[in-house]
Scaffold this active site. Structure first.
Site, short mmCIF file in Angstrom:
data_model
loop_
_atom_site.label_atom_id
_atom_site.label_comp_id
_atom_site.label_asym_id
_atom_site.label_seq_id
_atom_site.Cartn_x
_atom_site.Cartn_y
_atom_site.Cartn_z
N ASP A 126 4.45 2.80 -6.68
CA ASP A 126 4.60 3.75 -5.57
C ASP A 126 4.48 5.17 -6.11
OD1 ASP A 126 5.60 4.16 -2.65
OD2 ASP A 126 6.79 5.55 -3.86
N TYR A 157 4.97 14.24 -6.38
CA TYR A 157 5.78 13.92 -7.57
C TYR A 157 5.21 14.58 -8.82
CZ TYR A 157 7.66 10.21 -4.51
OH TYR A 157 8.22 9.50 -3.47
N LYS A 164 0.97 9.13 -1.27
CA LYS A 164 1.44 9.78 -0.04
C LYS A 164 0.85 11.18 0.13
CE LYS A 164 5.81 7.47 -1.02
NZ LYS A 164 6.05 7.68 -2.45
N HIS A 199 3.89 11.36 4.06
CA HIS A 199 5.15 11.36 3.30
C HIS A 199 6.35 11.72 4.20
CE1 HIS A 199 6.59 11.97 -1.11
NE2 HIS A 199 7.59 11.52 -0.37
#
Ligand SMILES: NC(=O)c1ccc[n+]([C@@H]2O[C@H](COP(=O)([O-])OP(=O)(O)OC[C@H]3O[C@@H](n4cnc5c(N)ncnc54)[C@H](OP(=O)(O)O)[C@@H]3O)[C@@H](O)[C@H]2O)c1
Length: 310
Positions: free
Chosen positions: A47, A52, A81, A114
């Site tokens: 994931d 990130y 995302k 997201h």
């Protein structure tokens, strides 16, 4: 790990029930974690997310794994995302291509919106105004979802879904969606069970992914109860000769939710994959059900000062 531990999406494809989370996985550690998870411990699913800020490092690891033939691309389910600042119609495909380039792959198995909130492009990932409130953009969720639907036809993504969507947001989306989201990824653990939302998603054919299944543990959560130290969770773990983390992950599986624990620690990566050889009893499940306190470890109000979930 046995690849039969999957759930079927409304696209007809299957999604592995266990995946590796990568939020807060440091750039220096994430490549090693991905290699170990995929090659040594057999994780079939990872994931990721643009926000990130580690997709390039993950991409290097994936490239090494796939080019040496240790795992094949089609054996691994890869999710990413779309971030809030790429919600405009013209930004969606560019953002998706960027993620694919960073991850060094040519398609995603699943691409999620997201959060159901848009911010302007070019002001940084979480632009705040003078009152520390997130600056939002006049872009509807419909515009974004319709652009995501277009991605499916391009072959860049196999399935699309959402994350952090509440029931009213889904009700609205379902009025115009030509593609029903395959997944809603939300925060789920015994302290925040959201059982009604899980059932609502399931009723509308969406698979639910449980994020922060171990109670997250980021700095921003100091002061909140530590889920892994809960006495009931520890007691159940002892009775099964498992760890508290394994009980929490098994709880997610028992609810037929996909679960994506993050780890960059070797012993945790191994432990988190070892959750398919035991089952929680009815009594365990009742005890865990009684722990619900609607406690969110990921509450955007704390950073955006927008009452997203209130
Ligand atoms: N869609 C969204 O908005 C959203 C939001 C949050 C998270 N997510 C996704 O969900 C994933 C998981 O959530 P999360 O990262 O918030 O937290 P989490 O998986 O609940 O917890 C991660 C923390 O638990 C530790 N840990 C992992 N395995 C452990 C074990 N067996 N025993 C003890 N501690 C253990 C990790 O440390 P070590 O690394 O040292 O093991 C890390 O500190 C994310 O990484 C991300 O992919 C999505």
């Amino acid at each position: 790990m046995d690849t039969k531990h999957t759930i079927t999406l409304n696209t007809g494809s299957t999604m592995p029930l266990l995946g590796l989370g990568t939020w807060n996985a440091a750039k220096n550690d994430v490549g090693f974690a991905v290699e170990q998870a995929l090659q040594t411990f057999g994780y079939p699913h990872i994931d990721c997310a643009h926000v990130y800020e580690n997709e390039k490092e993950i991409g290097k690891a994936l490239h090494a794994i796939f080019t040496t033939g240790k795992r094949k691309r089609e054996e691994i389910f890869i999710t990413s995302k779309l971030w809030n600042d790429d919600h405009a119609e013209e930004d969606v495909i560019r953002a998706c291509r960027q993620t694919l380039a960073d991850l060094q792959i040519d398609y995603l198995d699943l691409y999620l919106m997201h959060f159901g909130i848009a911010s302007p492009h070019g002001l940084g990932t979480e632009p705040l105004d003078a009152n520390n409130v997130l600056i939002t953009a006049k872009i509807s969720l419909r515009e974004t979802w319709e652009a995501m639907q277009e991605l499916v036809g391009t072959g860049l993504v196999k399935a699309i879904g959402v994350s952090n969507f509440t029931a009213p947001m889904l009700v609205d989306l379902l009025t115009y969606a030509k593609i029903v989201p395959a997944v809603n990824q939300i925060e789920l653990h015994p302290y925040n069970q959201q059982t009604n939302l899980v059932e609502f998603c399931r009723f509308h054919t969406m698979v639910v992914t449980a994020y922060s299944p171990l109670g997250s543990q980021t700095e921003m959560n100091s002061g909140k109860p530590v889920l892994l130290e809960n006495a009931t969770v520890k007691k159940i773990a002892q009775a099964h000769r498992k760890t508290p983390a394994q009980v929490l992950l098994r709880w997610a599986l028992e609810r037929q939710t996909v679960v994506i624990p993050k780890s960059t620690t070797l012993v945790h990566l191994k432990e988190n994959a070892d959750i398919f050889d035991f089952a929680l009893s009815k009594k365990d499940l009742l005890e865990l059900a009684s722990l619900d306190k609607r406690l969110r470890y990921v509450d955007p109000y704390e950073w955006w000062h927008i009452p997203y979930f209130d």
